[in-house]
Design a protein around this motif. Structure first.
Motif, PDB file in Angstrom:
ATOM      1  N   GLY A 149       0.759  -1.245   0.000  1.00  0.00           N
ATOM      2  CA  GLY A 149       0.000   0.000   0.000  1.00  0.00           C
ATOM      3  C   GLY A 149       0.784   1.286   0.000  1.00  0.00           C
ATOM      4  N   ARG A 150       2.067   1.235  -0.340  1.00  0.00           N
ATOM      5  CA  ARG A 150       2.882   2.455  -0.265  1.00  0.00           C
ATOM      6  C   ARG A 150       3.420   2.896  -1.621  1.00  0.00           C
ATOM      7  NH1 ARG A 150       6.338   0.265   4.786  1.00  0.00           N
ATOM      8  NH2 ARG A 150       5.349  -1.703   4.166  1.00  0.00           N
ATOM      9  N   THR A 151       2.702   2.553  -2.676  1.00  0.00           N
ATOM     10  CA  THR A 151       3.163   2.907  -4.023  1.00  0.00           C
ATOM     11  C   THR A 151       3.307   4.419  -4.186  1.00  0.00           C
ATOM     12  OG1 THR A 151       2.161   0.939  -4.989  1.00  0.00           O
ATOM     13  CG2 THR A 151       2.611   2.767  -6.476  1.00  0.00           C
ATOM     14  N   ALA A 152       2.286   5.166  -3.833  1.00  0.00           N
ATOM     15  CA  ALA A 152       2.339   6.627  -4.007  1.00  0.00           C
ATOM     16  C   ALA A 152       3.411   7.245  -3.132  1.00  0.00           C
ATOM     17  CB  ALA A 152       0.974   7.233  -3.691  1.00  0.00           C
ATOM     18  N   ALA A 153       3.551   6.716  -1.922  1.00  0.00           N
ATOM     19  CA  ALA A 153       4.520   7.293  -0.982  1.00  0.00           C
ATOM     20  C   ALA A 153       5.954   6.994  -1.366  1.00  0.00           C
ATOM     21  CB  ALA A 153       4.244   6.765   0.426  1.00  0.00           C
ATOM     22  N   LEU A 154       6.175   6.054  -2.314  1.00  0.00           N
ATOM     23  CA  LEU A 154       7.552   5.707  -2.670  1.00  0.00           C
ATOM     24  C   LEU A 154       8.298   6.909  -3.240  1.00  0.00           C
ATOM     25  CD1 LEU A 154       9.022   2.935  -2.436  1.00  0.00           C
ATOM     26  CD2 LEU A 154       8.933   2.851  -4.939  1.00  0.00           C
ATOM     27  N   ALA A 155       7.587   7.890  -3.744  1.00  0.00           N
ATOM     28  CA  ALA A 155       8.245   9.094  -4.261  1.00  0.00           C
ATOM     29  C   ALA A 155       9.015   9.833  -3.172  1.00  0.00           C
ATOM     30  CB  ALA A 155       7.208  10.024  -4.890  1.00  0.00           C
ATOM     31  N   THR A 156       8.687   9.581  -1.908  1.00  0.00           N
ATOM     32  CA  THR A 156       9.373  10.257  -0.795  1.00  0.00           C
ATOM     33  C   THR A 156      10.480   9.401  -0.209  1.00  0.00           C
ATOM     34  OG1 THR A 156       7.908   9.358   0.938  1.00  0.00           O
ATOM     35  CG2 THR A 156       7.180  11.355  -0.207  1.00  0.00           C
ATOM     36  N   LEU A 157      10.822   8.286  -0.863  1.00  0.00           N
ATOM     37  CA  LEU A 157      11.804   7.345  -0.330  1.00  0.00           C
ATOM     38  C   LEU A 157      13.097   8.043   0.079  1.00  0.00           C
ATOM     39  CD1 LEU A 157      12.442   4.225   0.007  1.00  0.00           C
ATOM     40  CD2 LEU A 157      13.560   4.411  -2.234  1.00  0.00           C
ATOM     41  N   ARG A 158      13.534   7.783   1.323  1.00  0.00           N
ATOM     42  CA  ARG A 158      14.814   8.250   1.856  1.00  0.00           C
ATOM     43  C   ARG A 158      14.908   9.774   1.997  1.00  0.00           C
ATOM     44  NH1 ARG A 158      19.249   4.636   1.325  1.00  0.00           N
ATOM     45  NH2 ARG A 158      20.592   6.311   0.556  1.00  0.00           N
ATOM     46  N   ARG A 159      13.788  10.463   1.822  1.00  0.00           N
ATOM     47  CA  ARG A 159      13.777  11.900   2.052  1.00  0.00           C
ATOM     48  C   ARG A 159      13.293  12.190   3.465  1.00  0.00           C
ATOM     49  NH1 ARG A 159      11.251  13.995  -3.768  1.00  0.00           N
ATOM     50  NH2 ARG A 159      13.109  13.504  -5.013  1.00  0.00           N
ATOM     51  N   THR A 160      13.651  13.343   3.981  1.00  0.00           N
ATOM     52  CA  THR A 160      13.237  13.721   5.325  1.00  0.00           C
ATOM     53  C   THR A 160      11.719  13.630   5.442  1.00  0.00           C
ATOM     54  OG1 THR A 160      15.130  15.211   5.494  1.00  0.00           O
ATOM     55  CG2 THR A 160      13.327  15.543   7.058  1.00  0.00           C
ATOM     56  N   ASP A 161      11.257  12.928   6.476  1.00  0.00           N
ATOM     57  CA  ASP A 161       9.833  12.702   6.746  1.00  0.00           C
ATOM     58  C   ASP A 161       9.152  11.811   5.711  1.00  0.00           C
ATOM     59  OD1 ASP A 161       9.974  14.305   9.044  1.00  0.00           O
ATOM     60  OD2 ASP A 161       9.581  16.108   7.875  1.00  0.00           O
ATOM     61  N   GLY A 162       9.923  11.193   4.812  1.00  0.00           N
ATOM     62  CA  GLY A 162       9.342  10.296   3.817  1.00  0.00           C
ATOM     63  C   GLY A 162       9.536   8.845   4.202  1.00  0.00           C
ATOM     64  N   LEU A 163       9.363   7.948   3.226  1.00  0.00           N
ATOM     65  CA  LEU A 163       9.523   6.521   3.471  1.00  0.00           C
ATOM     66  C   LEU A 163      10.977   6.180   3.775  1.00  0.00           C
ATOM     67  CD1 LEU A 163       7.425   4.470   0.866  1.00  0.00           C
ATOM     68  CD2 LEU A 163       6.841   5.071   3.210  1.00  0.00           C
ATOM     69  N   SER A 164      11.158   5.281   4.722  1.00  0.00           N
ATOM     70  CA  SER A 164      12.488   4.787   5.049  1.00  0.00           C
ATOM     71  C   SER A 164      12.979   3.848   3.959  1.00  0.00           C
ATOM     72  CB  SER A 164      12.444   4.041   6.384  1.00  0.00           C
ATOM     73  OG  SER A 164      13.644   3.334   6.612  1.00  0.00           O
ATOM     74  N   GLY A 165      14.284   3.752   3.804  1.00  0.00           N
ATOM     75  CA  GLY A 165      14.873   2.795   2.886  1.00  0.00           C
ATOM     76  C   GLY A 165      14.932   1.386   3.444  1.00  0.00           C
ATOM     77  N   TYR A 166      14.412   1.193   4.639  1.00  0.00           N
ATOM     78  CA  TYR A 166      14.368  -0.112   5.292  1.00  0.00           C
ATOM     79  C   TYR A 166      12.964  -0.312   5.859  1.00  0.00           C
ATOM     80  CZ  TYR A 166      19.431   0.050   4.945  1.00  0.00           C
ATOM     81  OH  TYR A 166      20.711   0.126   4.456  1.00  0.00           O
ATOM     82  N   PRO A 167      12.611  -1.527   6.256  1.00  0.00           N
ATOM     83  CA  PRO A 167      11.318  -1.697   6.923  1.00  0.00           C
ATOM     84  C   PRO A 167      11.202  -0.770   8.122  1.00  0.00           C
ATOM     85  CG  PRO A 167      12.256  -3.836   6.386  1.00  0.00           C
ATOM     86  CD  PRO A 167      13.322  -2.817   6.088  1.00  0.00           C
ATOM     87  N   SER A 168      10.024  -0.221   8.318  1.00  0.00           N
ATOM     88  CA  SER A 168       9.802   0.734   9.398  1.00  0.00           C
ATOM     89  C   SER A 168       8.453   0.445  10.041  1.00  0.00           C
ATOM     90  CB  SER A 168       9.825   2.176   8.860  1.00  0.00           C
ATOM     91  OG  SER A 168       9.355   3.087   9.823  1.00  0.00           O
ATOM     92  N   ARG A 169       8.466   0.087  11.297  1.00  0.00           N
ATOM     93  CA  ARG A 169       7.220  -0.254  11.979  1.00  0.00           C
ATOM     94  C   ARG A 169       6.305   0.953  12.124  1.00  0.00           C
ATOM     95  NH1 ARG A 169       8.364  -4.407  16.802  1.00  0.00           N
ATOM     96  NH2 ARG A 169       9.426  -2.648  17.764  1.00  0.00           N
TER      97      ARG A 169
END
Length: 595
Positions: A83-103
């Motif tokens: 469910g994080r397809t749209a959010a992948l655009a924020t990958l590894r950016r501040t306040d975005g998706l982590s580059g690793y699993p994140s609980r």
């Protein structure tokens, strides 16, 4: 055919026909390439697990079934499918998706696993908990790369898992023959035999485990069938999936140097400029080794990332890759030293944590002349909480007899490396951050073994710069000078033990401040405060460093700002720290407002 954005979770994926599921793979690969090109990230490993990830989420019911990723940098596809397809655009950016699993991101991210070889121990613990609580309606699945099998912790876990055939664990071995570079050691050779069909029995079966495979990890239906077979066995099973790192992206498929393992963000690819800290170290070590036949380089599966590529080309017989096995690397280095060599162990700072006992008891206790070179020390930024190298100073300060340097620029790194390798009576360590080494910062004078970077007239503040914070400290001194504050900036270069000259120089000032990109607890500042106290000084010491908490991913600049380690915030804090009678005594009219 479905569109990727229509997959809002694994239940949508399980509703697809096999043909529709296959149609998602090229869409996922396009998204991975576009995202990693823009943001940076682990491209190669994720391109290789597209079909494997689809099959896992079609067979297992996450999050009830626990899927554990080892290492977590191969979980981008898992994020997309949960469910994080749209959010992948924020990958590894501040306040975005982590580059690793994140609980914090998703209930589907079970463990925040970014150091290798740990998933089987997690799986063993979860399987034991399920058995004790009578939960027989859920699966425990560990997905580990073949490189993770070079780590001793994986074998400790296998030893326990295999001893309990009544506790089901599905161990999915993602075998692409590489960690960063080709996987090291005899286990890699055994997996190659299994891929070729040349092994009469698998090592896993010798331990009492069931084995399914090898399976084409890019055939979704074949992987699904193998996983269902493993579940039906109701016991510990290894499912051996053969994949290709970088699959579906021609530049990655044709590259054998692992440039596409992790790619830099497009905005970070700037030509020219100062060399990286890593390249400065690697070039100097290769030069040094030409004159020192006893120098041996040791890496834990990260030859090129730690700068040892040039060394390996020039001195191939003197470079040792032990695989993802930092504990073994350190004790083997002690053995090399005992045998008359001078080993240089090159690690990322965060991975030294895993080998602290070996450093303490096998190297330091035996006063072995081993040099540790810690890349990515301090704030590394977008890799996240597990990769910020903020623990090394706190750990290394505990080690008796170890000498520790924090070079401020390329010139002092080269000098410190040669000084470290010249030590033959105990361990030494150097630490430096990720990225560019910047411009060299010359000393204006040398005082009692300290590099003085600036004399500020009236001796109000002694500002002790640690490593790469030198330029920041000079900026702080400049801001304070505008407000009538005299600042002496010094760089000890060797920060353990604290140079005796530092305590003498401090007595001429009103206060001492230290600035480091490491944790404040037990770091360089704490050592300076202790040294001054033991010398009978009652000068106030203000320690500025990284807050003692796990830092989320973000740019180095953002994280330093959040920690108060920017010139203006430091200058403001130091103005407030000056004694209350300072203005009257100095006749100054400095404003407490800085910027």
């Amino acid at each position: 055919m479905p569109r990727l954005e229509e997959i809002r979770g694994p239940e949508d994926l399980r509703a697809l026909s096999p043909a529709a599921a296959r149609a998602l793979a090229p869409q996922i690969r396009r998204l991975l390439v576009d995202t990693c090109t823009a943001n940076g990230g682990h491209l190669g490993p994720n391109l290789g697990v597209v079909e494997l990830s689809i099959a896992l989420h079609r067979v297992f019911d996450s999050p009830r079934d626990r899927i554990l990723w080892d290492t977590g940098h191969q979980a981008y596809v898992h994020k997309i499918l949960t469910g994080r397809t749209a959010a992948l655009a924020t990958l590894r950016r501040t306040d975005g998706l982590s580059g690793y699993p994140s609980r914090a991101e998703s209930e589907h991210d079970v463990i925040e696993n970014s150091h290798a070889s740990t998933s089987l121990s997690w799986a063993d613990g979860l399987a034991r908990a399920n058995a004790l609580l009578g939960r027989d309606d859920r699966a425990v699945v560990a997905v580990l790369g073949d490189g993770a099998l070079t780590g001793g912790m994986a074998w400790e876990a296998l030893n326990n898992i295999a001893a309990a055939p009544e506790r089901p664990v599905v161990m999915v071995l993602n075998d692409n023959g590489r960690s960063y570079a080709p996987t090291a050691g005899a286990v890699a050779g055994h997996l190659a035999e299994l891929r070729a069909g040349d092994a009469p029995q698998t090592l896993f079966e010798s331990l009492g485990l069931r084995y399914v495979g090898p399976v084409d990890g890019h055939d979704i239906e074949a992987v699904e069938a193998a996983l269902r077979e493993a579940v039906a066995l109701r016991r510990p099973v290894v499912v051996h999936c053969v994949t290709e790192k970088g699959r579906g992206h021609l530049p990655a498929e044709q590259d054998d140097t692992d440039r596409f393992h992790a790619v830099r963000a497009a905005s970070a690819r700037t030509p020219g400029g100062a060399p990286s800290w890593t390249s400065v170290f690697g070039g100097e070590l290769a030069e040094l080794a030409a004159d020192r036949p006893d120098v041996v380089a040791v890496t834990a599966a990260m030859l090129d990332p730690t700068g040892l590529g040039d060394f390996a080309r020039r001195h191939p017989e003197r470079v040792i890759d032990v695989g993802i096995a930092e504990q073994h690397a350190v004790t083997a280095a002690a053995g090399l030293a005992l045998g008359g060599m001078h080993p240089v162990v090159a690690l990322y700072s965060t991975f030294l944590n895993r080998a602290f006992d070996q450093l303490l008891m096998d190297v330091a206790l035996h006063r072995a002349p081993v040099t540790f070179v810690l890349d990515r020390a301090g704030v590394t930024g977008d890799d996240g909480p597990s990769h910020n190298g903020m623990w090394d100073l706190s750990l290394l300060n505990l080690v008796p007899g170890l000498r520790l340097a924090a070079p401020r620029d390329a010139a002092t790194l080269r000098r410190a490396l040669r000084e470290a390798v010249a030590c033959d009576d105990g361990p030494t360590a150097l630490r430096f951050p990720k990225g560019s080494s910047g411009a060299d910062i010359p000393a204006v004078e040398v005082h009692a073994g300290l590099d003085v970077l600036r004399r500020g007239g009236r001796p109000d503040i002694l500002l002790v710069s640690v490593g790469a914070m030198a330029a920041t400290c000079l900026d702080v001194a400049g801001l304070l000078a505008e407000r009538g504050v005299g600042v002496t900036v010094v760089d000890p270069r060797w920060i353990k033990p604290v140079p005796p000259g530092l305590t003498g120089l401090a007595t001429d000032h009103l206060l001492v401040a230290t600035v480091e990109d490491s944790g404040r607890v037990g770091g360089a500042g704490a050592s300076v405060a202790q040294a001054l106290s033991e010398a009978g000084s009652d000068l106030p010491v203000h320690v500025f460093g990284i807050p003692q908490r796990f830092l989320e991913h973000g740019s180095r600049a953002d994280l330093l700002e959040a920690g108060g380690l920017t010139p203006r915030r430091l200058a403001h804090a130091l103005l407030e720290a000056l004694p209350s009678g300072w203005r009257a005594r100095r006749g100054a009219a400095a404003s407490l407002a800085v910027g």
